[in-house]
Design a protein around this motif. Structure first.
Motif, PDB file in Angstrom:
ATOM      1  N   SER A  46       4.931   4.836  -0.209  1.00  0.00           N
ATOM      2  CA  SER A  46       4.202   5.673  -1.180  1.00  0.00           C
ATOM      3  C   SER A  46       5.060   5.985  -2.395  1.00  0.00           C
ATOM      4  CB  SER A  46       3.740   6.970  -0.513  1.00  0.00           C
ATOM      5  OG  SER A  46       4.858   7.618   0.049  1.00  0.00           O
ATOM      6  N   LEU A  96      -4.014  -8.670  -3.881  1.00  0.00           N
ATOM      7  CA  LEU A  96      -4.188  -7.634  -4.919  1.00  0.00           C
ATOM      8  C   LEU A  96      -4.426  -8.243  -6.308  1.00  0.00           C
ATOM      9  CD1 LEU A  96      -1.565  -4.808  -4.073  1.00  0.00           C
ATOM     10  CD2 LEU A  96      -4.029  -4.791  -3.681  1.00  0.00           C
ATOM     11  N   MET A 121      -6.052  -3.996   6.516  1.00  0.00           N
ATOM     12  CA  MET A 121      -5.670  -3.096   5.414  1.00  0.00           C
ATOM     13  C   MET A 121      -6.717  -3.110   4.290  1.00  0.00           C
ATOM     14  SD  MET A 121      -1.647  -4.223   5.327  1.00  0.00           S
ATOM     15  CE  MET A 121      -1.055  -3.231   3.980  1.00  0.00           C
ATOM     16  N   THR A 152       0.828  -1.216   0.000  1.00  0.00           N
ATOM     17  CA  THR A 152       0.000   0.000   0.000  1.00  0.00           C
ATOM     18  C   THR A 152       0.860   1.263   0.000  1.00  0.00           C
ATOM     19  OG1 THR A 152      -1.618   1.275   1.292  1.00  0.00           O
ATOM     20  CG2 THR A 152      -0.188  -0.183   2.534  1.00  0.00           C
ATOM     21  N   GLU A 210      -0.164   3.797   1.643  1.00  0.00           N
ATOM     22  CA  GLU A 210      -0.462   4.440   2.923  1.00  0.00           C
ATOM     23  C   GLU A 210       0.403   3.837   4.033  1.00  0.00           C
ATOM     24  OE1 GLU A 210      -4.683   4.474   3.662  1.00  0.00           O
ATOM     25  OE2 GLU A 210      -5.106   4.978   1.570  1.00  0.00           O
ATOM     26  N   ARG A 266       1.858  -5.423  -6.661  1.00  0.00           N
ATOM     27  CA  ARG A 266       1.512  -3.979  -6.757  1.00  0.00           C
ATOM     28  C   ARG A 266       2.158  -3.307  -7.962  1.00  0.00           C
ATOM     29  NH1 ARG A 266       3.175   0.305  -2.391  1.00  0.00           N
ATOM     30  NH2 ARG A 266       2.434   2.210  -3.422  1.00  0.00           N
ATOM     31  N   ARG A 278      -7.083  -2.152  -4.224  1.00  0.00           N
ATOM     32  CA  ARG A 278      -6.060  -1.441  -3.456  1.00  0.00           C
ATOM     33  C   ARG A 278      -6.225  -1.716  -1.976  1.00  0.00           C
ATOM     34  NH1 ARG A 278      -7.796   3.000  -0.964  1.00  0.00           N
ATOM     35  NH2 ARG A 278      -5.724   3.921  -0.806  1.00  0.00           N
ATOM     36  N   LEU A 279      -5.137  -1.549  -1.259  1.00  0.00           N
ATOM     37  CA  LEU A 279      -5.181  -1.713   0.196  1.00  0.00           C
ATOM     38  C   LEU A 279      -4.852  -0.377   0.839  1.00  0.00           C
ATOM     39  CD1 LEU A 279      -3.351  -5.151   0.617  1.00  0.00           C
ATOM     40  CD2 LEU A 279      -5.803  -4.706   0.789  1.00  0.00           C
ATOM     41  N   SER A 280      -5.278  -0.230   2.083  1.00  0.00           N
ATOM     42  CA  SER A 280      -5.020   1.039   2.780  1.00  0.00           C
ATOM     43  C   SER A 280      -4.034   0.803   3.926  1.00  0.00           C
ATOM     44  CB  SER A 280      -6.335   1.587   3.327  1.00  0.00           C
ATOM     45  OG  SER A 280      -6.882   0.636   4.205  1.00  0.00           O
TER      46      SER A 280
END
Ligand SMILES: CC(=O)N[C@H]1[C@@H](OP(=O)(O)OP(=O)(O)OC[C@H]2O[C@@H](n3ccc(=O)[nH]c3=O)[C@H](O)[C@@H]2O)O[C@H](CO)[C@@H](O)[C@@H]1O
Ligand SMILES: C=C(OP(=O)(O)O)C(=O)O
Length: 429
Positions: free
Chosen positions: A86, A186, A212, A35, A37, A114, A231-233
């Motif tokens: 990020s 994902l 997440m 992620t 985040e 990802r 997407r994951l957080s």
């Protein structure tokens, strides 16, 4: 290289705080790559492997921040680390960083999931067997990655992202299950993992991924089903207690005698090992936030053990249990079924007077009345700590060389033991 000196013969009495699990913290840290985040992990142990992994993640471009101590927090509390991926700038994990540690190879899964590409050096880790990664790569290929081995690197690519699939592991693999999970969360569509590892560290990773935003069912059973998300957080997650550290100190108390409370840990993480320990004559009492271990007066009974995937007896406690059996009353047979070369401690324990002979994958241990201190060599992480356990009960001084192995997996080992009455010190060489 540092040395540890132990003068044996003191019983252990007091409290030992148990750290967060190395083998959970490492995959959790790697999951931060999934992620953009921030993932905040608490109860992270202060270990050489954690520091090495921070270097590897840093090389990919992951920012990390170690959160300062909070009011009232003791030095025993694990660290809280915030990881933010990020701005991933490099999907290569180079040889000099990955070769020291097995788990670092697992970055291949979040990178391919990802970013659609990863170039990761084939791993190192404890020299306890050949430890191939074929099943990890098979899992990624099942999800649509193409893999080639090039110059000692596994190079994984996917054009249009990973797709869900059915991953059937022919044998239980912890690393394979971690990799399959991190890749599948994902992927487009549904993934089923059959014959998944049921280790508590897998359950901890799945719990964190769920926080997440991942959709995972069945973690802790042999069949895990994952519904991929786009997407994951970020999330906050506390690393579970280290069951191997817990079992190690429990065996140390069984070896020396005494009465120790292992704090911040859970008996349900290591039932099979605690049950075996109870059969040796050691009193084991689960408490609300820990486990009390006592052995007074009586000797240790010889018990046979076979290592197995969770919930069986962990291979990561085999060497420590063997150390205990060296002074048991009678003969014990210890079978290692997970790794083909995990008996390196045998020859070192023999230097202390232990009587052990190898018959294929079985070590036959004839308990002796006493061990005598000697210089010994630590060969891998758990083998090293088995020598500490033996040294704590041996007459005179034991000197353990090459202790960097211990620092990979045991936080503040000497301090924790000294507080319970052990005579153990580190010599900086
Ligand atoms: C960082 C970490 O969590 N390490 C643990 C993890 O290691 P690791 O994840 O490396 O161990 P695995 O569970 O994958 O290995 C189990 C068995 O499967 C074999 N295998 C594995 C992968 C593969 O692709 N092909 C293959 O043949 C291994 O050689 C071994 O014989 O689980 C082991 C088994 O509980 C523990 O001893 C290690 O402490
Ligand atoms: C074998 C171990 O570690 P690694 O898999 O990192 O070699 C262990 O933790 O006992």
């Amino acid at each position: 290289m540092d040395r540890i000196h132990i003068v044996g013969g003191q019983p252990l009495n007091g409290i030992i705080p148990i750290s967060g699990a190395k083998n959970a913290a490492l995959p959790l840290m790697i999951a931060s790559l999934l992620t953009g985040e921030t993932l905040e992990l608490s109860n992270v142990p202060r270990l050489a492997d954690v520091a090495s992994l921070l270097r590897i993640l840093g090389n990919h471009g992951v920012d990390h921040m170690v959160v300062g101590k909070r009011p009232g927090q003791t030095t025993e509390a694990g660290q809280t680390i915030r990881l933010t991926a990020s701005n991933v700038i490099d999907t290569t994990a180079p040889y000099d960083l990955v070769s020291t540690m097995r788990a670092s190879f697992w970055v291949i899964a979040p990178l391919i999931a990802r970013f659609g590409e990863a170039r990761v050096s084939l791993p190192g880790g404890c020299a306890i067997g050949t430890r191939p990664v074929d099943l990890l790569l098979m899992a990624l290929e099942t999800l649509g990655a193409t893999i080639e081995i090039d110059g000692g690197y596994a190079v994984a690519r996917t054009k249009n992202g990973l797709r869900g699939g059915e991953i059937k592991f022919p044998k239980v693999t912890v690393g394979g299950t971690h990799v399959a999970l991190m890749a599948a969360v994902l992927a487009h569509g549904t993934t089923v993992i059959e014959n998944a590892a049921r280790e508590p560290e897998v359950v901890d990773l799945a719990a964190c991924l769920t926080r997440m935003g991942a959709r995972i069912e069945g973690a802790g059973t042999p069949r895990i089903v994952i519904e991929g998300v786009s997407r994951l957080s970020g999330a906050r997650h506390e690393v579970l207690p280290d069951r191997i550290e817990t079992g190690t100190y429990a065996m140390a108390v069984a070896m020396t005698g005494g009465d120790v409370t292992l704090e911040n840990t859970r008996a349900d993480l290591l039932h099979s090992a605690l049950d075996i320990l109870a059969t040796t004559g050691t009193e084991v009492t689960p408490l609300d936030h820990g486990i009390r271990v006592r052995r007074n007066g009586h000797g240790v009974a010889a018990v046979d053990v076979t290592t197995d995937p969770f919930p069986g007896f962990p291979t990561d406690l085999q060497a420590q249990f063997m150390a205990l059996m060296t002074r048991a009353k009678g003969q014990s047979r210890i079978r290692e079924t997970i790794f083909e070369n995990r008996f390196m401690h045998v020859q070192e324990l023999a230097r202390l007077g232990a009587k052990i002979r190898l018959e294929g994958d079985v070590a036959v241990v004839d308990g002796v009345e006493r061990l005598k201190g000697a210089p010994v060599m630590a060969t891998d992480l758990r083998a090293s700590v088995s020598l500490v356990i033996a040294g704590l009960a041996a007459e005179g001084e034991t000197q353990i060389n090459r202790v960097y192995h211990l620092d990979r997996g045991f936080e503040a080992l000497e301090a924790k033991l000294v507080r319970c009455g052990a005579e153990i010190r580190r010599e900086r060489v």
